[in-house]
Design an enzyme around this catalytic site. Structure first.
Site, PDB file in Angstrom:
ATOM      1  N   HIS A   1      -0.070 -13.271  -0.244  1.00 47.39           N
ATOM      2  CA  HIS A   1       1.178 -13.361  -1.008  1.00 47.39           C
ATOM      3  C   HIS A   1       0.902 -13.913  -2.407  1.00 47.39           C
ATOM      4  O   HIS A   1       1.187 -15.071  -2.707  1.00 47.39           O
ATOM      5  CB  HIS A   1       2.194 -14.220  -0.269  1.00 47.39           C
ATOM      6  CG  HIS A   1       2.738 -13.568   0.964  1.00 47.39           C
ATOM      7  ND1 HIS A   1       2.294 -13.870   2.228  1.00 47.39           N
ATOM      8  CD2 HIS A   1       3.686 -12.589   1.122  1.00 47.39           C
ATOM      9  CE1 HIS A   1       2.955 -13.139   3.116  1.00 47.39           C
ATOM     10  NE2 HIS A   1       3.803 -12.351   2.475  1.00 47.39           N
TER      11      HIS A   1
ATOM     12  N   HIS B   1      -0.057  -8.732  -4.778  1.00 46.70           N
ATOM     13  CA  HIS B   1       0.885  -8.159  -3.803  1.00 46.70           C
ATOM     14  C   HIS B   1       2.191  -7.780  -4.494  1.00 46.70           C
ATOM     15  O   HIS B   1       2.763  -6.715  -4.226  1.00 46.70           O
ATOM     16  CB  HIS B   1       1.147  -9.165  -2.687  1.00 46.70           C
ATOM     17  CG  HIS B   1       2.294  -8.786  -1.790  1.00 46.70           C
ATOM     18  ND1 HIS B   1       2.291  -7.658  -1.008  1.00 46.70           N
ATOM     19  CD2 HIS B   1       3.503  -9.393  -1.580  1.00 46.70           C
ATOM     20  CE1 HIS B   1       3.435  -7.579  -0.331  1.00 46.70           C
ATOM     21  NE2 HIS B   1       4.189  -8.611  -0.664  1.00 46.70           N
TER      22      HIS B   1
ATOM     23  N   HIS C   1      10.128 -10.750  -5.502  1.00 43.28           N
ATOM     24  CA  HIS C   1      10.494 -10.826  -4.075  1.00 43.28           C
ATOM     25  C   HIS C   1       9.689 -11.856  -3.283  1.00 43.28           C
ATOM     26  O   HIS C   1      10.127 -12.297  -2.223  1.00 43.28           O
ATOM     27  CB  HIS C   1      10.371  -9.440  -3.431  1.00 43.28           C
ATOM     28  CG  HIS C   1       8.993  -9.110  -2.949  1.00 43.28           C
ATOM     29  ND1 HIS C   1       7.989  -8.677  -3.799  1.00 43.28           N
ATOM     30  CD2 HIS C   1       8.429  -9.159  -1.706  1.00 43.28           C
ATOM     31  CE1 HIS C   1       6.892  -8.476  -3.112  1.00 43.28           C
ATOM     32  NE2 HIS C   1       7.118  -8.752  -1.833  1.00 43.28           N
ATOM     33  N   ASP C   2       8.502 -12.262  -3.780  1.00 46.43           N
ATOM     34  CA  ASP C   2       7.698 -13.276  -3.079  1.00 46.43           C
ATOM     35  C   ASP C   2       7.255 -14.394  -4.015  1.00 46.43           C
ATOM     36  O   ASP C   2       6.280 -15.102  -3.721  1.00 46.43           O
ATOM     37  CB  ASP C   2       6.466 -12.627  -2.436  1.00 46.43           C
ATOM     38  CG  ASP C   2       6.733 -12.122  -1.026  1.00 46.43           C
ATOM     39  OD1 ASP C   2       7.634 -12.679  -0.360  1.00 46.43           O
ATOM     40  OD2 ASP C   2       6.059 -11.168  -0.587  1.00 46.43           O
TER      41      ASP C   2
ATOM     42  N   ASP D   1       7.515  -3.238   0.483  1.00 46.39           N
ATOM     43  CA  ASP D   1       6.961  -4.549   0.829  1.00 46.39           C
ATOM     44  C   ASP D   1       5.887  -4.453   1.904  1.00 46.39           C
ATOM     45  O   ASP D   1       4.941  -5.247   1.919  1.00 46.39           O
ATOM     46  CB  ASP D   1       8.099  -5.462   1.288  1.00 46.39           C
ATOM     47  CG  ASP D   1       7.646  -6.899   1.488  1.00 46.39           C
ATOM     48  OD1 ASP D   1       6.685  -7.322   0.795  1.00 46.39           O
ATOM     49  OD2 ASP D   1       8.252  -7.605   2.306  1.00 46.39           O
TER      50      ASP D   1
END
Length: 798
Positions: free
Chosen positions: A510, A514, A550-551, A683
């Site tokens: 992560h 990514h 998103h992360d 994802d």
């Protein structure tokens, strides 16, 4: 209701004053009505003839000419002789045309009267005409009259035919335009009525049907052609209905009424409806229209509202219940699920007890009333394949706090970064600006950013892990994001650098690479035909932004780990979607921290709110605990709105899709579900990349899980995925099992929706690859064990 006021001006008649013959009171000249029936779509309504207010200080030949002309045209005319009576009549009736005698100032001030009438009703539709003397000399300016509020000037002419022609011209040109505008405004309301979730019927004061919406037709089985212009209520009544149970009985009270009613469909079925009657009151305090709103409470499901039932094409029959509900009839909170349960209870009751149907329905009801409707049943896997079970439980956060464990939880704080960590914000330094101008080798690699074979790992190596800025600039530029957001490239680059810096570079999986990989996959999916047709530019940019953030600030630990360690983020978000909530909040927090890197600073409030809503919704959709729910909703969406194309359709439709034909996908909720699937598939798309890339990503995620397992052992915490032990775990086995449980079905449907065979076929190749690798590893272990246990070969002496 919202449309009630909008239709008042279109459909309500204008009440008139009673005849008065004294000189100071309004005098009703003509009461004869003309029939001006009009149709708009399926609705028939009556537009009353033009009404006229004459304001003359004395009755002379000109006044008489207008009276006779109005009588000839069947126009309803009121004569007043004083400003007071004119104001009173206009306040009560608001006539369409007001003619004020401006020839004799000794009777009243015509300009002042016009201003007064206009001020009393500034938004009225009435037109004001000034009657003036003939001029033998130069024509005077009409500007003072226009400034006073008059629409035009009439020169005195006592010829009745001339006056009649003047009134006809006004009625069929100027006032017709006003009516046309009202009809156009009402058209939007009628369009809305055809898309509401209740059936709507509008009748006149004598209960003759004037309008029904599409859901009314589906609910009753009758078409609008069969009912428009008829007194149709009797046909819907059930045979044993007494007077107090009829809608006409309640409507005549001229009050809003709500209750329940049984109605008979065209095929004879009886259904139960919640009903609301709304009278539209006229100036005379009587109802000119009735609005009937019905909502089915049983027997007519939400599925029936979405599509017509055709037993021939669907190969199934939908049975309608004819009896009233026997259980839960008084429920006040209704959902589609509660209606299904309601119907099943009824079927169970009628089936009797002690038989197979009754037992089966009881099991179905238990399942439907559980809290995990979309979670797959994989309990049998726990004993056969504990690693897969760990995978599903860990990713779906099923065992965040194991209350059955005997292990003591010390409640110690996690050492990972949380919301208390310092934000890395500000303008990108001059040293970091070098990555905005990538090398020739990087630029060459970026040329293939729109292909599925794009090598993000190679880009990571060439940019020293600073992949998000160069790739992000390329993709956002391709989608015209800078123009849409109203920013320059430097602001976009600064924002990408800021977000990239807040990904933890030490995370095996992560990290910013990514995020860049998900961004590239998102852009790839958005480029396909269906999203291009369905999504607008704002939704595309929202998806790209969601992919980037998103992360962000991911701690390389799962939400369950944060909950078990009582981390600040878990406390902040009440143990619910901890990481996803944090990523969304952190992304916007970073974006707004500095004006130099705020890509949203130039958006209007409405655009910003819409974009923010979509971004948050997509980031939250990446929570694996909701994976099966989102997937099932997407499958149902496709089943309801995409149908196979017949051979005839293919012959007629050149260049069309050979597999499906859309109908109804372009609704806000459907587009939101498609956006969720875009980022969900992006994802978890790395297992569908080229095999050498999929292999690298698989070993990275496994390493992150290994580290979490080791951390949980050190801290004496519940171990969420105990079989992810680096000494015993089979990475190939974990990968193809992950594909079986989460990916194969999802990408099969995603391929059917987007037409991306290259992605789905690569996923299948990698699935076979991991199974082959597992077999190879097992064979190597068996050979190693055989070698270790075999006796040593004795030396041969020469």
């Amino acid at each position: 209701m919202i449309f009630t006021q909008g239709m008042n001006s279109l459909m309500m008649g204008t009440s008139s004053s009673q005849n008065r013959r004294n000189t100071d009171s309004p005098e009703l000249i003509n009461c004869q009505e003309a029939d001006y029936s009009m149709f708009y779509g399926k609705m028939k309504f009556r537009s009353n003839s033009m009404t006229i207010l004459l304001v003359f200080g004395k009755e002379d030949a000109q006044c008489e000419a207008f009276r006779k002309a109005a009588d000839k045209g069947n126009y309803q005319t009121t004569l007043t002789k004083t400003p007071e009576s004119a104001i009173e009549s206009f306040a009560e009736n608001q006539q369409d045309l007001v003619i004020i005698d401006c020839r004799h100032s000794k009777h009243f001030d015509a300009v002042k009267l016009c201003k007064t009438l206009k001020e009393r009703h500034p938004r009225g539709h009435s037109r004001f005409l000034a009657l003036t003397n003939k001029c033998d000399k130069d024509e005077p300016s009409v500007l003072p009259l226009l400034n006073a509020g008059f629409s035009r000037r009439l020169v005195e002419n006592t010829n009745i035919t001339s006056c009649y022609n003047e009134l006809l011209s006004i009625d069929h040109s100027e006032l017709e335009y006003r009516s046309h505008q009202q009809v156009q405004t009402s058209a939007a309301m009628y369009h809305a009525l055809n898309h509401v979730s209740e059936s709507i019927e509008i009748t006149d004061s004598k209960f003759r049907t004037e309008f029904v919406n599409r859901l009314w037709e589906k609910q009753t089985g009758y078409s609008s052609k069969e009912v428009i212009g008829t007194e149709f209520q009797d046909k819907l009544q059930v045979d044993n209905c007494n007077e107090e149970q009829t809608l006409v009985y309640h409507a005549k009270k001229n009050q809003i009424w709500e209750g329940q009613q049984s109605i008979r469909r065209k095929n004879g079925d009886i259904i139960r409806c919640k009903c609301r009657i709304i009278p539209m009151m006229s100036n005379s305090n009587t109802a000119s229209r009735y609005i009937l709103v019905r909502q089915t409470v049983d027997g007519y499901s939400q599925w029936d509202r979405l599509k017509d039932i055709d037993s021939k094409t669907h190969g199934m029959m939908y049975q309608r219940r004819k009896d009233s509900i026997t259980r839960f009839h008084t429920m006040t909170i209704e959902t589609p699920l509660s209606r299904v349960i309601n119907m099943l209870y009824e079927a169970q009751t009628s089936s009797g007890t002690g038989n197979i149907v009754h037992s089966a329905l009881e099991k179905v009801l238990d399942i439907l009333q559980s809290t995990e409707l979309f979670s797959p049943h994989i309990h049998q896997v726990k004993e056969e394949d504990p690693l897969t079970s760990d995978y599903v439980d860990g990713l779906c956060d099923r065992t965040a706090i194991n209350s059955q464990t005997n292990r003591q939880i010390y409640g110690q704080k996690s050492s990972i970064s949380s919301s208390s960590s310092k934000l890395q914000v500000g303008v990108a330094s001059k040293q970091s600006l070098s990555m905005y101008k990538p090398s020739a080798e990087v630029q060459s690699l970026l040329q293939g950013n729109a292909t599925w074979s794009f090598d993000i790992i190679q880009l990571e190596s060439l940019t020293n892990k600073n992949v998000l800025v160069p790739l992000g600039i390329k993709i956002f530029e391709r989608f015209g994001a800078m123009e849409l957001l109203g920013i320059d490239e430097h602001v976009m680059a600064s924002w990408l650098k800021l977000i990239s810096d807040n990904y933890h570079s030490g995370n095996p999986y992560h990290n910013a690479t990514h995020a860049a990989d998900v961004l590239q996959a998102t852009a790839y999916f958005l480029d396909k035909m269906r999203p291009k047709k369905l999504l607008d530019a704002q939704e595309e940019i929202a998806a790209l932004i969601a992919a980037v953030i998103h992360d962000v600030d991911h701690p390389a630990r799962s939400s369950s780990f944060l909950v078990n360690t009582k981390n600040d983020l878990a406390i902040l978000y009440n143990d619910i979607a901890v990481l996803e909530n944090h990523h969304a909040a952190k992304g916007f927090q970073l974006t707004h921290k500095s004006d130099n890197s705020n890509i949203l600073k130039n958006l209007d409030r409405e655009v910003y709110e819409s974009l923010r809503h979509n971004v948050i919704d997509m980031v939250l959709a990446t929570e694996m605990a909701k994976h099966f729910e989102h997937l099932q909703k997407f499958i149902h969406l496709c089943a309801a709105n995409i149908k196979p194309v017949s051979e005839d359709d293919l012959e007629k439709k050149s260049g069309g899709s050979s597999s499906a034909m859309e109908s109804g996908l372009d609704s806000p909720e459907n587009r939101r579900q498609i956006l969720r699937m875009v980022i969900k598939c992006a994802d978890v798309s790395n297992p569908a990349r080229d095999t050498h890339l999929a292999d690298r990503w698989a070993r990275r995620i496994a390493e992150e899980y290994f580290q979490q397992t080791e951390d949980e052992h050190r801290k004496n915490l519940p171990v969420m995925m105990p079989h992810f032990d680096r000494n015993t775990c089979s990475i190939p086995h974990s990968q193809y099992k992950f594909m079986e449980v989460f990916l194969l079905s999802m990408f099969e449907h995603w391929d059917g929706f987007l037409d991306i065979p290259e992605v789905y076929e690569q996923l299948q190749k990698n699935y076979k690859y991991w199974k082959d690798v597992e077999i190879q590893e097992k064979q190597e272990k068996q050979n190693a064990v055989a070698t270790e246990t075999s006796p040593a070969t004795p030396a041969v002496l020469s």
